[in-house]
Scaffold this motif. Structure first.
Motif, PDB file in Angstrom:
ATOM      1  N   UNK A  41       0.848  -1.181   0.000  1.00  0.00           N
ATOM      2  CA  UNK A  41       0.000   0.000   0.000  1.00  0.00           C
ATOM      3  C   UNK A  41       0.888   1.236   0.000  1.00  0.00           C
ATOM      4  N   UNK A  42       0.479   2.248  -0.760  1.00  0.00           N
ATOM      5  CA  UNK A  42       1.187   3.527  -0.731  1.00  0.00           C
ATOM      6  C   UNK A  42       0.170   4.644  -0.575  1.00  0.00           C
ATOM      7  N   UNK A  43       0.631   5.718   0.033  1.00  0.00           N
ATOM      8  CA  UNK A  43      -0.301   6.808   0.262  1.00  0.00           C
ATOM      9  C   UNK A  43       0.380   8.126   0.501  1.00  0.00           C
ATOM     10  N   UNK A  44      -0.444   9.159   0.558  1.00  0.00           N
ATOM     11  CA  UNK A  44       0.007  10.508   0.884  1.00  0.00           C
ATOM     12  C   UNK A  44      -0.728  10.976   2.142  1.00  0.00           C
ATOM     13  N   UNK A  45       0.034  11.549   3.048  1.00  0.00           N
ATOM     14  CA  UNK A  45      -0.508  12.149   4.258  1.00  0.00           C
ATOM     15  C   UNK A  45      -0.074  13.614   4.277  1.00  0.00           C
ATOM     16  N   UNK A  46      -0.723  14.397   5.125  1.00  0.00           N
ATOM     17  CA  UNK A  46      -0.295  15.777   5.293  1.00  0.00           C
ATOM     18  C   UNK A  46      -0.412  16.185   6.746  1.00  0.00           C
ATOM     19  N   UNK A  94      -1.167  19.925  14.536  1.00  0.00           N
ATOM     20  CA  UNK A  94      -2.193  18.946  14.205  1.00  0.00           C
ATOM     21  C   UNK A  94      -1.573  17.594  13.897  1.00  0.00           C
ATOM     22  N   UNK A  95      -2.393  16.559  14.021  1.00  0.00           N
ATOM     23  CA  UNK A  95      -1.911  15.219  13.714  1.00  0.00           C
ATOM     24  C   UNK A  95      -1.816  15.032  12.195  1.00  0.00           C
ATOM     25  N   UNK A  96      -0.931  14.135  11.809  1.00  0.00           N
ATOM     26  CA  UNK A  96      -0.807  13.794  10.401  1.00  0.00           C
ATOM     27  C   UNK A  96      -2.088  13.084   9.964  1.00  0.00           C
ATOM     28  N   UNK A  97      -2.600  13.479   8.794  1.00  0.00           N
ATOM     29  CA  UNK A  97      -3.851  12.900   8.331  1.00  0.00           C
ATOM     30  C   UNK A  97      -3.696  12.295   6.942  1.00  0.00           C
ATOM     31  N   UNK A  98      -4.464  11.247   6.694  1.00  0.00           N
ATOM     32  CA  UNK A  98      -4.446  10.608   5.387  1.00  0.00           C
ATOM     33  C   UNK A  98      -5.103  11.514   4.359  1.00  0.00           C
TER      34      UNK A  98
END
Length: 117
Positions: free
Chosen positions: A33-38, A43-47
């Motif tokens: 699985x690959x993804x981007x978070x910000x 604030x907490x890191x979010x998907x």
């Protein structure tokens, strides 16, 4: 292990577009699985978006219809095409990969995206 190198961040005006890239190297065959978070300060890191090995995608409600995640298995790269950018999209964007066994998570170094006029 997996190494992730991001690129493509920068300053863009509201309504503009950017494309982020994340090149993966190392144990590529173990990535499931690959993804981007910000993340923004305090604030907490979010998907933001993710894609599986079978191209099943998942998006945060806030970016649906504006962002598209694309995984190129030939180039071992995942892209995040961001359109209709808003000031609230301003954040550091991180690439993530999850590998088997054990669902170990790896992160890139992050790339700054700033949406401002």
């Amino acid at each position: 292990q997996v190494q992730l190198v991001e690129s493509g961040g920068g300053l863009v005006q509201p309504g503009g577009s950017l494309r982020l890239s994340c090149a993966a190297s190392g144990s590529i065959s173990r990535i499931i699985n690959m993804g981007w978070y910000r993340q923004t300060p305090g604030k907490e890191r979010e998907l933001v978006a993710s894609v599986t090995g079978t191209s099943i995608t998942n998006y945060a409600d806030s970016v649906k219809g504006r962002f598209t995640i694309i995984r190129d298995t030939v180039k071992n790269t995942v892209y995040l095409q961001m359109n209709s950018l808003k000031p609230e999209d301003t954040a550091v964007y991180y690439c993530n990969a999850i590998i088997r066994p054990g669902m170990t998570s790896y992160w890139g170094q992050g790339t700054q995206v700033t949406v401002s006029s």
